[in-house]
Scaffold this motif. Structure first.
Motif, PDB file in Angstrom:
ATOM      1  N   GLY A  82       0.827  -1.189   0.000  1.00  0.00           N
ATOM      2  CA  GLY A  82       0.000   0.000   0.000  1.00  0.00           C
ATOM      3  C   GLY A  82       0.864   1.242   0.000  1.00  0.00           C
ATOM      4  N   GLY A  83       0.223   2.402  -0.184  1.00  0.00           N
ATOM      5  CA  GLY A  83       0.974   3.649  -0.161  1.00  0.00           C
ATOM      6  C   GLY A  83       1.040   4.317  -1.520  1.00  0.00           C
ATOM      7  N   GLU A  84       1.848   5.346  -1.616  1.00  0.00           N
ATOM      8  CA  GLU A  84       1.949   6.126  -2.839  1.00  0.00           C
ATOM      9  C   GLU A  84       3.046   5.578  -3.758  1.00  0.00           C
ATOM     10  N   HIS A  85       2.644   5.162  -4.933  1.00  0.00           N
ATOM     11  CA  HIS A  85       3.562   4.714  -5.979  1.00  0.00           C
ATOM     12  C   HIS A  85       3.747   5.845  -6.989  1.00  0.00           C
ATOM     13  N   GLN A  86       4.887   5.866  -7.638  1.00  0.00           N
ATOM     14  CA  GLN A  86       5.167   6.887  -8.628  1.00  0.00           C
ATOM     15  C   GLN A  86       5.208   6.271 -10.028  1.00  0.00           C
ATOM     16  N   VAL A  87       4.476   6.929 -10.938  1.00  0.00           N
ATOM     17  CA  VAL A  87       4.505   6.535 -12.343  1.00  0.00           C
ATOM     18  C   VAL A  87       5.208   7.654 -13.106  1.00  0.00           C
ATOM     19  N   LYS A  88       6.281   7.305 -13.811  1.00  0.00           N
ATOM     20  CA  LYS A  88       7.069   8.311 -14.518  1.00  0.00           C
ATOM     21  C   LYS A  88       7.019   8.072 -16.017  1.00  0.00           C
ATOM     22  N   VAL A  89       6.895   9.169 -16.769  1.00  0.00           N
ATOM     23  CA  VAL A  89       6.934   9.123 -18.227  1.00  0.00           C
ATOM     24  C   VAL A  89       7.983  10.134 -18.671  1.00  0.00           C
ATOM     25  N   PHE A  90       8.953   9.675 -19.463  1.00  0.00           N
ATOM     26  CA  PHE A  90      10.031  10.587 -19.879  1.00  0.00           C
ATOM     27  C   PHE A  90      10.610  10.167 -21.225  1.00  0.00           C
ATOM     28  N   GLN A 100      13.802  15.049 -16.430  1.00  0.00           N
ATOM     29  CA  GLN A 100      12.668  15.916 -16.760  1.00  0.00           C
ATOM     30  C   GLN A 100      11.364  15.110 -16.860  1.00  0.00           C
ATOM     31  N   ALA A 101      11.336  13.977 -16.206  1.00  0.00           N
ATOM     32  CA  ALA A 101      10.170  13.081 -16.300  1.00  0.00           C
ATOM     33  C   ALA A 101       8.924  13.721 -15.714  1.00  0.00           C
ATOM     34  N   ARG A 102       7.768  13.434 -16.343  1.00  0.00           N
ATOM     35  CA  ARG A 102       6.493  13.756 -15.744  1.00  0.00           C
ATOM     36  C   ARG A 102       6.188  12.648 -14.733  1.00  0.00           C
ATOM     37  N   SER A 103       5.867  13.034 -13.515  1.00  0.00           N
ATOM     38  CA  SER A 103       5.647  12.066 -12.447  1.00  0.00           C
ATOM     39  C   SER A 103       4.197  12.157 -11.968  1.00  0.00           C
ATOM     40  N   PHE A 104       3.569  10.979 -11.810  1.00  0.00           N
ATOM     41  CA  PHE A 104       2.175  10.899 -11.362  1.00  0.00           C
ATOM     42  C   PHE A 104       2.108   9.986 -10.137  1.00  0.00           C
ATOM     43  N   THR A 105       1.223  10.322  -9.205  1.00  0.00           N
ATOM     44  CA  THR A 105       1.089   9.542  -7.975  1.00  0.00           C
ATOM     45  C   THR A 105      -0.060   8.550  -8.099  1.00  0.00           C
ATOM     46  N   LEU A 106       0.267   7.293  -7.866  1.00  0.00           N
ATOM     47  CA  LEU A 106      -0.739   6.211  -7.850  1.00  0.00           C
ATOM     48  C   LEU A 106      -0.946   5.805  -6.407  1.00  0.00           C
ATOM     49  N   ARG A 107      -2.127   6.056  -5.871  1.00  0.00           N
ATOM     50  CA  ARG A 107      -2.408   5.760  -4.472  1.00  0.00           C
ATOM     51  C   ARG A 107      -3.003   4.358  -4.346  1.00  0.00           C
ATOM     52  N   VAL A 108      -2.315   3.513  -3.568  1.00  0.00           N
ATOM     53  CA  VAL A 108      -2.741   2.129  -3.382  1.00  0.00           C
ATOM     54  C   VAL A 108      -3.226   1.974  -1.957  1.00  0.00           C
TER      55      VAL A 108
END
Length: 274
Positions: free
Chosen positions: A249-257, A264-272
């Protein structure tokens, strides 16, 4: 003591007995040959062997279990998803999918997960224009949706199914993940995320990236402790995907670069949630 070729008889040597030479005629030898035939098998054993032979013959012809599946036609177009029968009986169903559109497509059968049709019962991907594939699923009574996804992106064009009766299964067919989260890179490099980035601990998610730009882009998922759960790359105009199990559980990070631009990656938070 007997001499050469001699023989004993009552203490004296007798001349050797001459054995006339006999020339065997090949035809005679073949005629005189004794042929041993096996004893007839008992009726019960014969029947058992016949049953085994029949089972092997059927197996060689294909999957016997799939022969009992009801067959339905799906026409997947650029802006349509036509299913010839939308009221089904519970049990196994085979959807013969034909891509009648101009772009590669994929077809999913979704069941309800809460209020949304997001539980994947089965899918077929990379169906090229003018080609066909078959998708088999085992469906219990309930409501479902068939989704045709031209371009293999988005929520797809959906057709409702209603299944009644007894039997079938609520388990996914041939799938190793629960649902998917799709990200998109536009031609100008802008990144679009899914509408909702939440998950439940233990879920297996297929992370997908559609890259519409000319550069090479990466999709990466990191656990709360920073460890990498998965990574894939999509060439310019291509796609990438991988499956990751969210064990914590917790906050996972999804990165697109872009390639070479991880800083310079765009980072998004995936909450589990637990």
């Amino acid at each position: 003591m007997a001499g050469p070729n001699g023989r004993f008889e009552a203490g004296r040597i007798l001349p050797p007995r001459l054995i006339p030479e006999h020339k065997h005629d090949p035809l005679e030898r073949s005629v005189q040959m004794t042929i041993h035939l096996p004893r007839a098998l008992p009726v019960r054993a014969s029947a058992a062997l016949a049953a085994v032979a029949l089972a092997g013959s059927l197996a060689a012809c294909g999957n016997v279990g799939s022969a009992s599946a009801a067959t339905h036609q799906v026409k997947a177009g650029d802006d349509s998803c036509r299913v010839d029968d939308t009221s089904l009986e519970a049990g196994r169903h085979a959807f013969d999918i034909e891509n009648v559109g101009s772009d590669v497509t994929e077809v999913y059968v979704y069941a309800k997960d809460g209020n949304d049709f997001s539980k994947i019962m089965g899918e077929r991907e990379n169906i090229g224009p003018g080609t066909s594939q078959t998708l088999e699923v085992d469906l219990a009574a309930g409501d479902y949706q068939v989704a045709c996804k031209p371009g293999m992106t988005g929520d797809g064009i959906r057709t409702a199914l209603s299944v009644s009766g007894t039997g079938g299964s609520t388990a996914t067919t041939g799938e190793s993940y629960d649902r998917e989260l799709e990200f998109e890179v536009a031609k100008d490099g802008a990144v679009t995320q899914p509408a909702e980035l939440t998950a439940v601990r233990g879920e297996k998610i297929e992370f997908k990236l559609e890259n519409k730009s000319e550069a090479e882009y990466y999709l990466e998922v990191l656990a709360p402790d920073g460890s990498e759960l998965g990574e894939s790359e999509a060439h310019g105009g291509g796609k990438a995907e991988f499956v990751a199990e969210l064990a914590d559980g917790g906050e996972h990070q999804v990165k697109v670069f872009a390639d070479g631009q991880e800083n310079q990656a765009r980072s998004f938070t995936l909450r589990v949630t637990q």
